[in-house]
Write a protein that holds these residues in place. Structure first.
Motif, PDB file in Angstrom:
ATOM      1  N   VAL A 148       1.002  -1.217  -0.117  1.00 53.34           N
ATOM      2  CA  VAL A 148       0.024  -0.126   0.043  1.00 53.34           C
ATOM      3  C   VAL A 148       0.828   1.187   0.014  1.00 53.34           C
ATOM      4  O   VAL A 148       1.816   1.386   0.958  1.00 53.34           O
ATOM      5  CB  VAL A 148      -0.959   0.008   1.363  1.00 53.34           C
ATOM      6  N   ARG A 149       0.898   2.064  -0.946  1.00 55.65           N
ATOM      7  CA  ARG A 149       1.650   3.364  -1.068  1.00 55.65           C
ATOM      8  C   ARG A 149       0.722   4.444  -0.781  1.00 55.65           C
ATOM      9  O   ARG A 149      -0.340   4.536  -1.134  1.00 55.65           O
ATOM     10  CB  ARG A 149       2.346   3.544  -2.309  1.00 55.65           C
ATOM     11  N   VAL A 150       1.232   5.156   0.121  1.00 55.29           N
ATOM     12  CA  VAL A 150       0.522   6.602   0.441  1.00 55.29           C
ATOM     13  C   VAL A 150       1.302   7.666   0.030  1.00 55.29           C
ATOM     14  O   VAL A 150       2.400   7.806   0.282  1.00 55.29           O
ATOM     15  CB  VAL A 150       0.155   6.452   1.963  1.00 55.29           C
ATOM     16  N   ASN A 151       0.692   8.933  -0.593  1.00 59.01           N
ATOM     17  CA  ASN A 151       1.279  10.092  -0.771  1.00 59.01           C
ATOM     18  C   ASN A 151       0.503  11.061  -0.132  1.00 59.01           C
ATOM     19  O   ASN A 151      -0.740  11.000  -0.229  1.00 59.01           O
ATOM     20  CB  ASN A 151       1.119  10.529  -2.411  1.00 59.01           C
ATOM     21  N   ALA A 152       1.455  11.609   1.000  1.00 58.25           N
ATOM     22  CA  ALA A 152       0.763  12.762   1.912  1.00 58.25           C
ATOM     23  C   ALA A 152       1.802  13.638   2.181  1.00 58.25           C
ATOM     24  O   ALA A 152       2.841  13.383   1.887  1.00 58.25           O
ATOM     25  CB  ALA A 152       0.032  11.953   3.156  1.00 58.25           C
ATOM     26  N   PRO A 153       1.389  14.773   2.860  1.00 59.08           N
ATOM     27  CA  PRO A 153       2.333  15.744   3.228  1.00 59.08           C
ATOM     28  C   PRO A 153       3.620  15.095   4.071  1.00 59.08           C
ATOM     29  O   PRO A 153       3.135  14.238   4.978  1.00 59.08           O
ATOM     30  CB  PRO A 153       1.475  16.818   3.935  1.00 59.08           C
ATOM     31  N   ALA A 154       4.667  15.289   3.902  1.00 59.44           N
ATOM     32  CA  ALA A 154       5.736  15.169   4.794  1.00 59.44           C
ATOM     33  C   ALA A 154       5.545  15.351   6.370  1.00 59.44           C
ATOM     34  O   ALA A 154       5.113  16.273   6.467  1.00 59.44           O
ATOM     35  CB  ALA A 154       7.040  15.625   4.245  1.00 59.44           C
ATOM     36  N   GLY A 155       5.449  14.183   7.099  1.00 60.58           N
ATOM     37  CA  GLY A 155       5.531  14.579   8.623  1.00 60.58           C
ATOM     38  C   GLY A 155       3.995  14.338   8.890  1.00 60.58           C
ATOM     39  O   GLY A 155       3.712  14.416  10.143  1.00 60.58           O
ATOM     40  N   SER A 156       3.253  13.945   8.096  1.00 63.03           N
ATOM     41  CA  SER A 156       1.757  13.540   8.573  1.00 63.03           C
ATOM     42  C   SER A 156       1.705  11.949   8.965  1.00 63.03           C
ATOM     43  O   SER A 156       2.537  11.251   8.736  1.00 63.03           O
ATOM     44  CB  SER A 156       0.918  13.827   7.300  1.00 63.03           C
ATOM     45  N   VAL A 157       0.633  11.762   9.456  1.00 64.57           N
ATOM     46  CA  VAL A 157       0.321  10.284  10.094  1.00 64.57           C
ATOM     47  C   VAL A 157      -0.995   9.976   9.230  1.00 64.57           C
ATOM     48  O   VAL A 157      -1.946  10.597   9.378  1.00 64.57           O
ATOM     49  CB  VAL A 157       0.143  10.069  11.463  1.00 64.57           C
ATOM     50  N   VAL A 158      -1.009   8.985   8.586  1.00 68.59           N
ATOM     51  CA  VAL A 158      -2.201   8.480   7.858  1.00 68.59           C
ATOM     52  C   VAL A 158      -2.802   7.197   8.427  1.00 68.59           C
ATOM     53  O   VAL A 158      -2.108   6.347   8.702  1.00 68.59           O
ATOM     54  CB  VAL A 158      -1.821   8.124   6.247  1.00 68.59           C
ATOM     55  N   ALA A 217      -7.104  -9.403   7.162  1.00 66.13           N
ATOM     56  CA  ALA A 217      -6.129  -8.340   6.727  1.00 66.13           C
ATOM     57  C   ALA A 217      -5.231  -7.797   7.801  1.00 66.13           C
ATOM     58  O   ALA A 217      -5.750  -7.506   8.749  1.00 66.13           O
ATOM     59  CB  ALA A 217      -6.789  -7.338   5.699  1.00 66.13           C
ATOM     60  N   SER A 218      -3.943  -7.941   7.426  1.00 62.64           N
ATOM     61  CA  SER A 218      -2.851  -7.402   8.366  1.00 62.64           C
ATOM     62  C   SER A 218      -2.138  -6.376   7.721  1.00 62.64           C
ATOM     63  O   SER A 218      -1.663  -6.755   6.602  1.00 62.64           O
ATOM     64  CB  SER A 218      -2.182  -8.311   9.053  1.00 62.64           C
ATOM     65  N   PHE A 219      -1.521  -4.939   8.289  1.00 57.27           N
ATOM     66  CA  PHE A 219      -0.939  -4.445   7.947  1.00 57.27           C
ATOM     67  C   PHE A 219       0.738  -4.968   8.458  1.00 57.27           C
ATOM     68  O   PHE A 219       0.540  -4.884   9.732  1.00 57.27           O
ATOM     69  CB  PHE A 219      -1.038  -2.910   8.317  1.00 57.27           C
ATOM     70  N   CYS A 220       1.703  -4.875   7.782  1.00 57.94           N
ATOM     71  CA  CYS A 220       2.776  -5.607   8.322  1.00 57.94           C
ATOM     72  C   CYS A 220       4.016  -4.482   7.964  1.00 57.94           C
ATOM     73  O   CYS A 220       4.155  -4.297   6.974  1.00 57.94           O
ATOM     74  CB  CYS A 220       2.943  -6.844   7.887  1.00 57.94           C
ATOM     75  N   PRO A 271       8.441  -5.444   8.836  1.00 60.62           N
ATOM     76  CA  PRO A 271       9.226  -6.879   9.010  1.00 60.62           C
ATOM     77  C   PRO A 271       9.049  -7.259  10.689  1.00 60.62           C
ATOM     78  O   PRO A 271       9.369  -8.450  10.646  1.00 60.62           O
ATOM     79  CB  PRO A 271      10.742  -6.361   8.791  1.00 60.62           C
ATOM     80  N   ARG A 272       8.897  -6.292  11.498  1.00 65.96           N
ATOM     81  CA  ARG A 272       8.752  -6.982  12.992  1.00 65.96           C
ATOM     82  C   ARG A 272       7.301  -7.123  13.431  1.00 65.96           C
ATOM     83  O   ARG A 272       7.276  -7.793  14.580  1.00 65.96           O
ATOM     84  CB  ARG A 272       9.458  -5.754  13.740  1.00 65.96           C
ATOM     85  N   ILE A 273       6.271  -6.381  13.093  1.00 63.03           N
ATOM     86  CA  ILE A 273       4.977  -6.513  13.677  1.00 63.03           C
ATOM     87  C   ILE A 273       3.759  -6.305  12.663  1.00 63.03           C
ATOM     88  O   ILE A 273       4.037  -5.748  11.647  1.00 63.03           O
ATOM     89  CB  ILE A 273       4.996  -5.361  14.760  1.00 63.03           C
ATOM     90  N   CYS A 274       2.777  -7.068  12.873  1.00 57.27           N
ATOM     91  CA  CYS A 274       1.416  -6.726  11.922  1.00 57.27           C
ATOM     92  C   CYS A 274       0.570  -6.318  12.880  1.00 57.27           C
ATOM     93  O   CYS A 274       0.317  -6.755  14.082  1.00 57.27           O
ATOM     94  CB  CYS A 274       1.200  -8.195  11.516  1.00 57.27           C
ATOM     95  N   SER A 275      -0.285  -5.338  12.355  1.00 60.08           N
ATOM     96  CA  SER A 275      -1.532  -4.858  13.046  1.00 60.08           C
ATOM     97  C   SER A 275      -2.698  -5.260  12.067  1.00 60.08           C
ATOM     98  O   SER A 275      -2.944  -4.906  10.828  1.00 60.08           O
ATOM     99  CB  SER A 275      -1.344  -3.088  12.746  1.00 60.08           C
ATOM    100  N   PRO A 276      -3.604  -6.169  12.681  1.00 58.35           N
ATOM    101  CA  PRO A 276      -4.879  -6.566  12.025  1.00 58.35           C
ATOM    102  C   PRO A 276      -5.704  -5.256  11.717  1.00 58.35           C
ATOM    103  O   PRO A 276      -6.239  -4.522  12.556  1.00 58.35           O
ATOM    104  CB  PRO A 276      -5.351  -7.658  13.092  1.00 58.35           C
ATOM    105  N   ILE A 311       3.589   0.331   3.049  1.00 57.20           N
ATOM    106  CA  ILE A 311       3.362  -0.666   4.128  1.00 57.20           C
ATOM    107  C   ILE A 311       2.787  -1.850   3.213  1.00 57.20           C
ATOM    108  O   ILE A 311       1.932  -1.671   2.420  1.00 57.20           O
ATOM    109  CB  ILE A 311       2.799  -0.218   5.069  1.00 57.20           C
ATOM    110  N   GLN A 312       3.146  -3.030   3.652  1.00 60.17           N
ATOM    111  CA  GLN A 312       2.724  -4.300   3.250  1.00 60.17           C
ATOM    112  C   GLN A 312       1.218  -4.643   3.832  1.00 60.17           C
ATOM    113  O   GLN A 312       1.007  -4.111   4.991  1.00 60.17           O
ATOM    114  CB  GLN A 312       3.650  -5.464   3.674  1.00 60.17           C
ATOM    115  N   ILE A 313       0.177  -4.960   3.057  1.00 65.04           N
ATOM    116  CA  ILE A 313      -0.927  -5.706   3.704  1.00 65.04           C
ATOM    117  C   ILE A 313      -1.172  -6.939   3.049  1.00 65.04           C
ATOM    118  O   ILE A 313      -0.807  -7.445   1.978  1.00 65.04           O
ATOM    119  CB  ILE A 313      -1.948  -5.105   3.312  1.00 65.04           C
ATOM    120  N   SER A 314      -1.277  -8.092   3.996  1.00 68.00           N
ATOM    121  CA  SER A 314      -1.287  -9.303   3.818  1.00 68.00           C
ATOM    122  C   SER A 314      -2.681  -9.813   4.239  1.00 68.00           C
ATOM    123  O   SER A 314      -3.287  -9.577   5.096  1.00 68.00           O
ATOM    124  CB  SER A 314      -0.395 -10.006   4.497  1.00 68.00           C
TER     125      SER A 314
END
Length: 112
Positions: free
Chosen positions: A29-39, A52-55, A57-62, A76-79
């Motif tokens: 998943v590629r996000v384009n947003a203003p630098a310094g923002s949180v999406v 579906a989990s956003f992963c 290399p260290r952790i996944c978030s369902p 970020i990867q989505i699996s």
């Protein structure tokens, strides 16, 4: 401005990594947003029998994650991992993104 795309892992180097479940389907998943923002990303319309989990290399978030966008673009990867051997087919991937006052949606067929 907020942009969102779901891409093949083969198109995005250094974002996707192996998933332990051999039945998993992974995308970037590629996000384009203003630098310094949180999406804030959310997986929507996930079929029965999948998670579906956003992963990283260290952790996944369902189902959802907050992605810091440091330089204007974040990835970020989505699996999608089957939780039932009778899982419904993945017909379409759907990710929504939101930030301060902006929203974006991305959809794609999982077939490459």
């Amino acid at each position: 401005m907020l942009g969102l795309a779901i891409l093949s892992c083969a198109l995005v180097t250094a974002t996707c990594h192996p998933v332990a479940d051999p039945g998993a389907k992974s995308f970037a998943v590629r996000v384009n947003a203003p630098a310094g923002s949180v999406v804030h990303l959310r997986a929507l319309d996930v079929p029965r029998g999948w998670i579906a989990s956003f992963c990283t290399p260290r952790i996944c978030s369902p189902n959802q994650v907050s992605l810091p966008v440091r330089s204007g673009t974040g990835t970020i990867q989505i699996s999608y991992v089957p939780t039932d051997r009778r899982a419904a087919p993945l017909h379409e991937l759907h990710v929504a993104a939101g930030g301060p006052g902006v929203r974006a949606d991305a959809r794609r067929s999982p077939v490459l």
